[in-house]
Design an enzyme around this catalytic site. Structure first.
Site, short mmCIF file in Angstrom:
data_model
loop_
_atom_site.label_atom_id
_atom_site.label_comp_id
_atom_site.label_asym_id
_atom_site.label_seq_id
_atom_site.Cartn_x
_atom_site.Cartn_y
_atom_site.Cartn_z
N LYS A 47 74.21 35.24 -15.87
CA LYS A 47 72.97 35.62 -15.18
C LYS A 47 72.72 37.12 -15.31
CE LYS A 47 73.42 31.56 -12.28
NZ LYS A 47 73.88 30.93 -11.02
N GLN A 91 76.14 32.69 -5.43
CA GLN A 91 76.69 31.67 -6.33
C GLN A 91 77.43 30.60 -5.52
OE1 GLN A 91 76.04 31.45 -9.53
NE2 GLN A 91 77.30 29.66 -9.87
N ASP A 114 66.75 31.25 -5.74
CA ASP A 114 67.35 29.93 -5.97
C ASP A 114 66.49 28.81 -5.34
OD1 ASP A 114 69.64 29.44 -7.47
OD2 ASP A 114 70.97 30.30 -5.94
N1 GUN Z 1 76.11 26.78 -8.71
C1 GUN Z 1 75.77 25.79 -9.56
N2 GUN Z 1 74.44 25.79 -9.77
C2 GUN Z 1 73.93 26.79 -9.03
C3 GUN Z 1 72.61 27.30 -8.83
O1 GUN Z 1 71.61 26.83 -9.38
N3 GUN Z 1 72.51 28.36 -8.00
C4 GUN Z 1 73.58 28.90 -7.39
N4 GUN Z 1 73.38 29.92 -6.58
N5 GUN Z 1 74.81 28.46 -7.54
C5 GUN Z 1 74.97 27.42 -8.37
#
Ligand code: GUN
Length: 277
Positions: A47, A91, A114
């Site tokens: 990211k 996350q 998110d």
């Molecule tokens: N862990 C797995 N997928 C995601 C996601 O789309 N966002 C976040 N914050 N954590 C994740």
């Protein structure tokens, strides 16, 4: 037809980079990671790299594995109050002692790139989406890019998770599909799946979706990231066999995954535009 998520993500990120450069606005994404899970660390690194590539600045907050809910919430609150941060991504999953709901609810809805905050979930489900969760949002972009019709289509989503299955269903309803959500307690799962014009699999079982579960001509979207007994990365779908009957299908890797990150970047720019541009 192969749905080339990687190619579409590259195209959309290039367009976004251009748009950010000409906007005069420099978005900033903050990530929060708790503990040292290698998969989570890898996702967060990806990211940050995507941010670098498109002209989004980023900051990473790292908390120890034994952090408390209060400590994580305090870190999020600090980012909420920081006007130089426009998007916040915590996350997941978080270590088990942490109250994940409390952390998600601590994120300012205006910075919730998110789309997991209940306010944004409610907006999506009431048909007035603000921030849309990145994986289902990326899937809708793929359907649009390939001009796959959703209005009146019978869509079946396998999996009812908060981050994928449920928002996917809401997005498809908003796009006028007739939506069925299947899960571990669904009766006659195979029959339900076989009725789908658009089948979205988010179950997390390697090659679970076989050719006999797919209607000839269906569009098959594979959200799975699994490893088979030989340690090989594969999706939820038995790709080689299902590709014979589907009219269009996403591969793993190179399908839905890259679109998740592209959508995160788009959400971050949208957040920044609302806050500063
Ligand atoms: N862990 C797995 N997928 C995601 C996601 O789309 N966002 C976040 N914050 N954590 C994740």
């Amino acid at each position: 037809m192969l749905i080339d998520g990687k190619g579409i993500s590259v195209k959309r990120l290039a367009a976004l980079k251009e748009e950010i450069a000409t906007s005069g606005c420099v978005p900033c994404l903050a990530t929060v990671i708790v503990g040292a899970d290698p998969a989570s660390q890898m996702y967060v690194r990806m990211k940050h790299k995507a941010c670098d590539d498109v002209g989004v600045t980023s900051v990473g907050v790292e908390l120890p594995e034994d952090a408390t809910t209060e400590e994580v919430v305090a870190a999020v609150a600090h980012l909420n109050d920081d006007p130089s941060v426009h998007g916040i991504l915590v996350q997941l999953p978080l270590p088990k002692q942490i109250d994940t709901e409390a952390v998600i609810e601590a994120v300012s809805p205006a910075k919730d790139v998110d789309g997991f905050h209940p306010e944004n979930v409610g907006a999506l489900f009431s048909g007035r989406p603000r921030f849309v969760p990145c994986t289902p949002g990326g899937i809708m972009t793929l359907l649009a890019e390939y001009a796959i019709p959703t209005a009146g289509a019978r869509a079946v989503v396998v999996g009812r998770s908060v981050d994928v299955g449920r928002p996917m269903a809401a997005l498809l309803i908003n796009a006028d599909a007739t939506v069925t959500v299947c899960h571990s307690r669904t009766k006659n799962l195979e029959d339900e799946m076989k009725a789908a014009d658009i089948l979205v699999s988010a179950i997390g079982k390697a090659r679970f979706v076989t050719k006999d579960m797919v209607k000839p001509g269906a569009v098959v979207i594979d959200v799975g990231i699994n490893y088979d007994d030989d340690g090989k990365l594969c999706g939820d779908v038995d790709f080689d066999a299902v590709a014979d009957v589907a009219s269009a299908i996403t591969p793993v890797p190179g399908g839905v995954g890259p679109m998740t990150i592209a959508t995160l970047m788009e959400n971050t720019f949208a957040a920044a535009k609302r806050q500063i541009c």
